[in-house]
Scaffold this active site. Structure first.
Site, PDB file in Angstrom:
ATOM      1  N   GLY A  55       0.837  -1.201   0.000  1.00 46.76           N
ATOM      2  CA  GLY A  55       0.000   0.000   0.000  1.00 46.76           C
ATOM      3  C   GLY A  55       0.864   1.241   0.000  1.00 46.76           C
ATOM      4  N   ASN A  56       0.392   2.292   0.660  1.00 50.03           N
ATOM      5  CA  ASN A  56       1.119   3.570   0.586  1.00 50.03           C
ATOM      6  C   ASN A  56       2.092   3.746   1.745  1.00 50.03           C
ATOM      7  OD1 ASN A  56      -0.169   5.301   2.828  1.00 50.03           O
ATOM      8  ND2 ASN A  56      -1.937   4.413   1.763  1.00 50.03           N
ATOM      9  N   ALA A 106       2.553   6.184   3.886  1.00 52.85           N
ATOM     10  CA  ALA A 106       2.072   6.737   5.166  1.00 52.85           C
ATOM     11  C   ALA A 106       1.611   5.589   6.069  1.00 52.85           C
ATOM     12  CB  ALA A 106       0.931   7.726   4.916  1.00 52.85           C
ATOM     13  N   VAL A 107       0.821   4.688   5.522  1.00 53.30           N
ATOM     14  CA  VAL A 107       0.372   3.532   6.314  1.00 53.30           C
ATOM     15  C   VAL A 107       1.556   2.583   6.555  1.00 53.30           C
ATOM     16  CG1 VAL A 107      -1.214   1.563   6.406  1.00 53.30           C
ATOM     17  CG2 VAL A 107      -2.016   3.758   5.530  1.00 53.30           C
ATOM     18  N   GLY A 108       2.463   2.511   5.604  1.00 57.22           N
ATOM     19  CA  GLY A 108       3.667   1.685   5.782  1.00 57.22           C
ATOM     20  C   GLY A 108       4.407   2.067   7.058  1.00 57.22           C
ATOM     21  N   GLU A 126       5.660  -3.227   0.639  1.00 55.90           N
ATOM     22  CA  GLU A 126       5.582  -3.092  -0.821  1.00 55.90           C
ATOM     23  C   GLU A 126       4.839  -1.791  -1.088  1.00 55.90           C
ATOM     24  OE1 GLU A 126       6.786  -5.062  -3.227  1.00 55.90           O
ATOM     25  OE2 GLU A 126       7.576  -6.652  -1.962  1.00 55.90           O
ATOM     26  N   CYS A 146       0.799  -0.134  -9.151  1.00 54.67           N
ATOM     27  CA  CYS A 146       1.938   0.423  -8.406  1.00 54.67           C
ATOM     28  C   CYS A 146       3.148   0.629  -9.294  1.00 54.67           C
ATOM     29  CB  CYS A 146       2.289  -0.488  -7.234  1.00 54.67           C
ATOM     30  SG  CYS A 146       2.638  -2.176  -7.738  1.00 54.67           S
TER      31      CYS A 146
HETATM   32  P1  NAD Z   1      -5.434   0.840   0.654  1.00 49.66           P
HETATM   33  O1  NAD Z   1      -6.108   2.123   0.982  1.00 49.66           O
HETATM   34  O2  NAD Z   1      -6.262  -0.310   0.217  1.00 49.66           O
HETATM   35  O3  NAD Z   1      -4.553   0.470   1.911  1.00 49.66           O
HETATM   36  C1  NAD Z   1      -3.783  -0.688   1.989  1.00 49.66           C
HETATM   37  C2  NAD Z   1      -4.144  -1.444   3.245  1.00 49.66           C
HETATM   38  O4  NAD Z   1      -3.823  -0.663   4.387  1.00 49.66           O
HETATM   39  C3  NAD Z   1      -5.627  -1.781   3.348  1.00 49.66           C
HETATM   40  O5  NAD Z   1      -5.764  -3.129   3.708  1.00 49.66           O
HETATM   41  C4  NAD Z   1      -6.118  -0.840   4.408  1.00 49.66           C
HETATM   42  O6  NAD Z   1      -7.194  -1.365   5.154  1.00 49.66           O
HETATM   43  C5  NAD Z   1      -4.910  -0.651   5.287  1.00 49.66           C
HETATM   44  N1  NAD Z   1      -4.925   0.626   6.014  1.00 49.66           N
HETATM   45  C6  NAD Z   1      -5.340   1.823   5.526  1.00 49.66           C
HETATM   46  N2  NAD Z   1      -5.191   2.782   6.459  1.00 49.66           N
HETATM   47  C7  NAD Z   1      -4.665   2.179   7.560  1.00 49.66           C
HETATM   48  C8  NAD Z   1      -4.267   2.652   8.867  1.00 49.66           C
HETATM   49  N3  NAD Z   1      -4.380   3.917   9.230  1.00 49.66           N
HETATM   50  N4  NAD Z   1      -3.753   1.734   9.718  1.00 49.66           N
HETATM   51  C9  NAD Z   1      -3.612   0.450   9.356  1.00 49.66           C
HETATM   52  N5  NAD Z   1      -3.981  -0.042   8.150  1.00 49.66           N
HETATM   53  C10 NAD Z   1      -4.491   0.804   7.266  1.00 49.66           C
HETATM   54  O7  NAD Z   1      -4.378   1.010  -0.494  1.00 49.66           O
HETATM   55  P2  NAD Z   1      -3.491   2.264  -0.839  1.00 49.66           P
HETATM   56  O8  NAD Z   1      -2.470   2.504   0.196  1.00 49.66           O
HETATM   57  O9  NAD Z   1      -4.317   3.397  -1.316  1.00 49.66           O
HETATM   58  O10 NAD Z   1      -2.765   1.611  -2.114  1.00 49.66           O
HETATM   59  C11 NAD Z   1      -2.193   2.381  -3.053  1.00 49.66           C
HETATM   60  C12 NAD Z   1      -0.696   2.505  -2.828  1.00 49.66           C
HETATM   61  O11 NAD Z   1      -0.145   1.210  -2.778  1.00 49.66           O
HETATM   62  C13 NAD Z   1       0.001   3.193  -3.971  1.00 49.66           C
HETATM   63  O12 NAD Z   1       1.001   4.012  -3.454  1.00 49.66           O
HETATM   64  C14 NAD Z   1       0.611   2.050  -4.752  1.00 49.66           C
HETATM   65  O13 NAD Z   1       1.718   2.393  -5.524  1.00 49.66           O
HETATM   66  C15 NAD Z   1       0.954   1.117  -3.657  1.00 49.66           C
HETATM   67  N6  NAD Z   1       1.017  -0.243  -4.156  1.00 49.66           N
HETATM   68  C16 NAD Z   1       2.190  -0.904  -4.107  1.00 49.66           C
HETATM   69  C17 NAD Z   1       2.280  -2.183  -4.616  1.00 49.66           C
HETATM   70  C18 NAD Z   1       3.545  -2.950  -4.580  1.00 49.66           C
HETATM   71  O14 NAD Z   1       3.469  -4.142  -4.840  1.00 49.66           O
HETATM   72  N7  NAD Z   1       4.672  -2.370  -4.266  1.00 49.66           N
HETATM   73  C19 NAD Z   1       1.150  -2.787  -5.161  1.00 49.66           C
HETATM   74  C20 NAD Z   1      -0.039  -2.088  -5.178  1.00 49.66           C
HETATM   75  C21 NAD Z   1      -0.105  -0.817  -4.654  1.00 49.66           C
END
Ligand code: NAD
Length: 437
Positions: free
Chosen positions: A191-192, A194-196, A213, A247
């Site tokens: 995901g993103n 910030a949450v990472g 990731e 991504c």
């Molecule tokens: P998303 O909003 O679905 O979030 C990802 C996960 O994090 C979800 O399961 C969500 O429930 C959880 N989450 C959200 N907020 C949270 C919090 N405050 N605390 C704990 N968990 C929380 O997805 P997203 O982040 O919008 O995804 C898009 C981003 O992911 C883009 O930056 C994209 O490039 C990146 N991405 C990376 C890959 C990769 O393989 N490297 C693949 C797909 C997407």
């Protein structure tokens, strides 16, 4: 399920299953992978419908990039698993002889997989393949922003897989927060950034290893010596997959020297060729996931000169494949990951300027380049850093299971796919055996 105690109960169940040792034998692992294969085959249409409901994915793209992709990853793993699990002999220094040394891969325990919405099936199940192959129990948390796929995963995984070893918890921030309070043996987050950071901070309390990731802006460098028509077609194919919500999608183009003008014409022609006059009626062209992202994306239009697309419809969350020429590095569209079907083209005077442009910014998840020059390839390899470096075919590296997939710096940490998943979800234990006599 929102409370910590409910999360604790699910994790305790998975830990108890792991403690029995039943996830360790090769047969159990292969059995689970076979069951997952059956799920993906038997439930193919259900999953395609869910992906269409969430993201407007056409059936062919849904199969190729989500279901079929996961099957390839699974089949590659099944083919090699016995070999990957066999102990690897290690040479012993003369001073210790006689003695034997080997490296043994052992499972970690309970793995948490947190998946995003953009490839909501693939990015939940491809890590699951690796975690099961390594002999772990697994808790999958699909994305709440892809609710149909999340519901399908929650319904189907316990039906096909060992429900005492694989659990699904649906939900958003409160549910994930409750899960992150628990102790896991590995957390795999996609995901993103910030949450990472939230995931990494939560994991630190338990010294839990983490794979992140993440995403970011993946540039495409177009050199002066490349065939611009082929280049444009391949950029368009990678960029507008899943309506740009990928991504590793090409985020922007750096056109070297005098290529920008001709390249933008070729990009416009390639969009027309791939999607026709009205991409909204192409059944394979996706939709933006929700209105929040739709509004974010449409606010980026109007920068530079629109040479293709720009049409949009809020009710259906349709945004046409859009190419913007003559975009400035200061434009809003250049400040963060676009994650949608907008492709800015920027002109840079030469390769040095392109390399400097990339290096002044966060390390990308992927760097793409189109060039015929070996020297340019060598320079890009040696002088830039990115999760992956791909010449000639954006996004393709993802589907090569022998290549590690992951980011560096702001684009993430750790890697997976194929044997790299085994490394991620196992501990490589050093075993030394020195006879007493
Ligand atoms: P998303 O909003 O679905 O979030 C990802 C996960 O994090 C979800 O399961 C969500 O429930 C959880 N989450 C959200 N907020 C949270 C919090 N405050 N605390 C704990 N968990 C929380 O997805 P997203 O982040 O919008 O995804 C898009 C981003 O992911 C883009 O930056 C994209 O490039 C990146 N991405 C990376 C890959 C990769 O393989 N490297 C693949 C797909 C997407």
């Amino acid at each position: 399920m929102t409370t910590s105690s409910a999360a604790a109960t699910v994790v305790a169940g998975l830990r108890a299953t792991f403690a029995t040792g039943r996830t360790k034998p090769l047969d159990w692992r292969l059995g689970q992978l076979a069951a997952l294969r059956t799920l993906l085959t038997e439930e193919r249409e259900t999953l395609q419908q869910a992906l269409h409901a969430d993201l407007g994915k056409g059936p062919a793209e849904a199969y190729r990039t989500e279901i079929g992709f996961t099957l390839n990853e699974l089949d590659h793993t099944v083919r090699h698993l016995a070999e990957w699990l066999s102990p690897r002999p290690a040479a012993v220094p003369d001073a210790f002889l006689p003695a034997e040394a080997r490296v043994v891969r052992e499972p970690l325990g309970v793995v948490l997989v947190i998946a995003p919405w953009n490839y909501p099936l693939q990015l939940a199940l491809a890590p699951l393949v690796g975690a099961l192959a390594a002999g772990n129990t697994v808790l999958v948390k699909p994305s709440e922003l892809a609710p149909a796929t999340s519901a399908a995963i929650a319904r189907l995984l316990p039906r096909y897989l060992d429900p005492a070893a694989v659990a699904v918890v649906e939900g958003g921030v409160p549910e994930t927060t409750a899960l992150l309070e628990q102790r896991f043996d590995h957390i795999f987050y996609t995901g993103n950034g910030a949450v990472g950071r939230i995931v990494l901070a939560a994991a630190a309390k338990n010294l839990t290893p983490v794979t992140l990731e993440l995403g970011g802006k993946s540039p495409v460098v177009v050199d002066t010596d490349t065939d611009l028509a082929v280049t444009a077609r391949r950029i368009v194919r990678g960029k507008f997959l899943n309506a740009g919500q990928t991504c590793v999608a090409p985020d922007y183009v750096l056109a070297v020297g005098d290529t920008a003008g001709r390249l933008t014409e070729e990009l416009a022609a390639a969009v027309l060729e791939a999607y026709g006059d009205d991409p909204s009626v192409d059944p394979e062209y996706g939709r933006i996931v929700n209105t929040r992202h739709f509004d974010r994306l449409t606010a980026l239009l109007g920068e530079g000169r629109t040479v293709a697309g720009g049409d949009h419809d809020r009710d259906t969350r349709y945004l046409a494949p859009t190419v913007l020429a003559e975009v400035s590095p200061q434009a809003a569209v250049m400040q963060s990951e676009i994650f949608g079907p907008i492709l800015p083209v920027l002109a840079v005077p030469d390769l040095d300027a392109a390399i400097a442009f990339v290096n002044e910014r966060d390390k990308p998840l992927a760097l793409y380049a189109f060039t015929e020059s070996e020297r340019t390839k060598q320079r890009l390899t040696g002088e830039t850093s990115s999760g992956a470096l791909v010449f000639g075919l954006p996004v393709s590296h993802l589907a090569v299971p022998e290549l590690p997939f992951g980011g560096v710096g702001e684009s993430g940490m750790g890697r997976y796919h194929g044997e790299y998943s085994l490394d991620t979800f196992s501990h490589s234990k050093a075993v030394l055996d020195k006879p007493l006599h």
